[in-house]
Scaffold this active site. Structure first.
Site, PDB file in Angstrom:
ATOM      1  CB  ILE A  48     -13.915  11.406 -32.257  1.00 50.31           C
ATOM      2  CG1 ILE A  48     -15.628  10.703 -32.087  1.00 50.31           C
ATOM      3  CG2 ILE A  48     -13.483  11.370 -30.906  1.00 50.31           C
ATOM      4  CD1 ILE A  48     -16.183  11.988 -30.856  1.00 50.31           C
ATOM      5  CG  HIS A  49     -11.600  16.991 -34.562  1.00 47.39           C
ATOM      6  ND1 HIS A  49     -13.078  17.144 -35.361  1.00 47.39           N
ATOM      7  CD2 HIS A  49     -11.023  17.763 -34.838  1.00 47.39           C
ATOM      8  CE1 HIS A  49     -13.173  18.855 -34.877  1.00 47.39           C
ATOM      9  NE2 HIS A  49     -12.476  18.558 -34.582  1.00 47.39           N
ATOM     10  NE  ARG A  50     -13.622  21.222 -30.707  1.00 41.61           N
ATOM     11  CZ  ARG A  50     -15.052  21.625 -32.169  1.00 41.61           C
ATOM     12  NH1 ARG A  50     -15.190  21.242 -32.272  1.00 41.61           N
ATOM     13  NH2 ARG A  50     -13.934  22.300 -32.732  1.00 41.61           N
ATOM     14  NE  ARG A  90      -6.825  17.283 -32.425  1.00 37.99           N
ATOM     15  CZ  ARG A  90      -5.876  17.811 -31.520  1.00 37.99           C
ATOM     16  NH1 ARG A  90      -5.318  16.730 -30.336  1.00 37.99           N
ATOM     17  NH2 ARG A  90      -4.644  18.950 -31.447  1.00 37.99           N
TER      18      ARG A  90
END
Ligand code: UD1
Length: 361
Positions: A209-211, A242
């Site tokens: 998960i990074h968006r 992130r």
């Protein structure tokens, strides 16, 4: 008379661009008439987000590193732009090749078009139609500024046609399939990168998960982490910087339930981890395709995807609702066979031939 060599300057800066660069470098090394210069903007600078890809995928060291690092969109993009003028003046390329949809893509494009150097955009024509995504601005602006649009799929070609860009567009296939399928063949029969806390051979899922849309709101990120922790089988979460940064800032604990948290993996390790897994949970574009190519079900934690072909037959499912992740992630693989959606694994040589043809006019 011998033709002068064509100089292509690639601008990369973020992890998925290094993956795309690898097959391009390989295809360029087969062409004596091309000289290839690599510029790394420094957008991703941690060793496990950058160096490990250059080493693992045998990419030559960048000729230039702008060392830009992190910052707000304006600062990061602006710093790249300011530094690119000097690089382009020194190297005087015949063409600049930009990749994907990051701030490095946009900066590379803008600096080249202002100096009237032709720009080719690899992975052109992707659209999420979500104008809150920074990647969507980068894609649209890059496509409209570039001279040669290298589209990976027919869907991408259709988007470009609708925007009046058809005359600059060619369908080349997807270079990420080249590197994914080659790495799969290399890793076949080798043990996967199994979470060390698991008994060998027990089923697990791979998650990333990074968006910004998932990480930057504390309530949403908290709900996604809880959903991953509630899944009844182990989940190997490969944590992007992130995600780590935001979880820390919001005081959210990543570890919990059967969630195993690890660092990002090198490319061949990631492919092996997916090959040995029961499926993928992600918001990454690349990983949705890799899951499809490797025959694993994917649950995409977003309301939309640019890779709409993966949704056919249920191999990939979209869910913006964290509460639904568990149900989708636990489904079994569809009976339908997968199609050859992203080319036959030789897209990079098609790209290189197109660059040469464009240059020769
Ligand atoms: C960028 C791209 C995104 C792509 C993703 C792949 C943009 C707008 N976004 O998002 O399209 O899918 O890369 O990973 O260009 N950080 C580190 N070490 C690093 C890199 C980043 O600690 O090596 C941290 C920094 O604190 C930074 C944050 O991660 O603020 C986010 O990095 P950034 O480059 O802004 O974007 P990504 O989220 O990686």
């Amino acid at each position: 008379m011998e033709r002068a060599r064509m100089k292509v300057l690639s601008v990369v800066g973020a992890r998925p661009q290094f993956v795309k660069l690898a097959p391009i470098c390989l295809a360029m090394s087969d062409k004596a008439e091309i000289e290839h210069v690599i510029v790394h903007t420094g957008q991703h600078y941690d060793a496990n987000m950058s160096d490990v890809f250059f080493e693992g995928l045998s990419i030559p060291r960048p000729d230039v590193n702008l060392g830009v690092g992190s910052g707000t969109h304006g600062v990061q993009t602006g710093e790249m732009l300011a530094k690119m003028d000097g690089v382009l003046a020194e190297h005087r390329p015949d063409m600049v090749l930009v990749y994907g949809d990051t701030n490095s893509t946009l900066a590379g494009t803008l600096s080249a078009v202002k100096l009237q150097i032709p720009v080719a955009h690899l992975e052109a024509g992707l659209r999420s139609f979500n104008r809150t995504m920074p990647e969507e601005h980068n894609r649209i602006l890059t496509d409209h500024a570039a001279d040669l649009l290298l589209a990976p799929t027919q869907v991408a070609v259709d988007h470009l046609n609708r925007e009046g860009l058809g005359s600059r567009t060619v369908l080349v296939g997807d270079v990420m399939a080249d590197v994914c399928l080659r790495t799969r063949d290399l890793m076949e029969g080798r043990p996967g990168n199994h979470p060390s806390t698991l008994k060998h051979g027990s089923p697990y899922l791979v998650a990333t998960i990074h968006r910004a849309e998932n990480t930057d709101d504390p309530d949403r990120l908290g709900a996604i982490i809880r959903a991953l922790q509630e899944i009844e089988k182990p989940v190997m979460l490969l944590s992007h910087p992130r995600l780590v940064e935001k979880a820390r800032a919001f005081d959210l604990e990543l570890v919990g339930g059967q969630l195993v948290v690890g660092n990002p993996l090198a490319y061949h390790e990631l492919i092996a981890a997916v090959m040995h897994s029961e499926g993928v949970i992600t918001d990454s574009g690349g990983l949705q395709k890799e899951a499809y190519l490797l025959g694993k079900v994917c649950t995409t934690v977003r309301a939309e995807t640019e890779w709409v072909e993966t949704l056919d037959d249920g191999w990939n499912v979209l869910t913006a609702d964290p509460a639904a992740i568990n149900t989708f992630a636990s489904r079994s693989a569809p009976a339908e066979t997968r199609h050859c959606l992203y080319g036959d694994g030789h897209a990079a040589s098609v790209v290189v031939n197109r660059l040469v043809a464009f240059h020769r006019g």
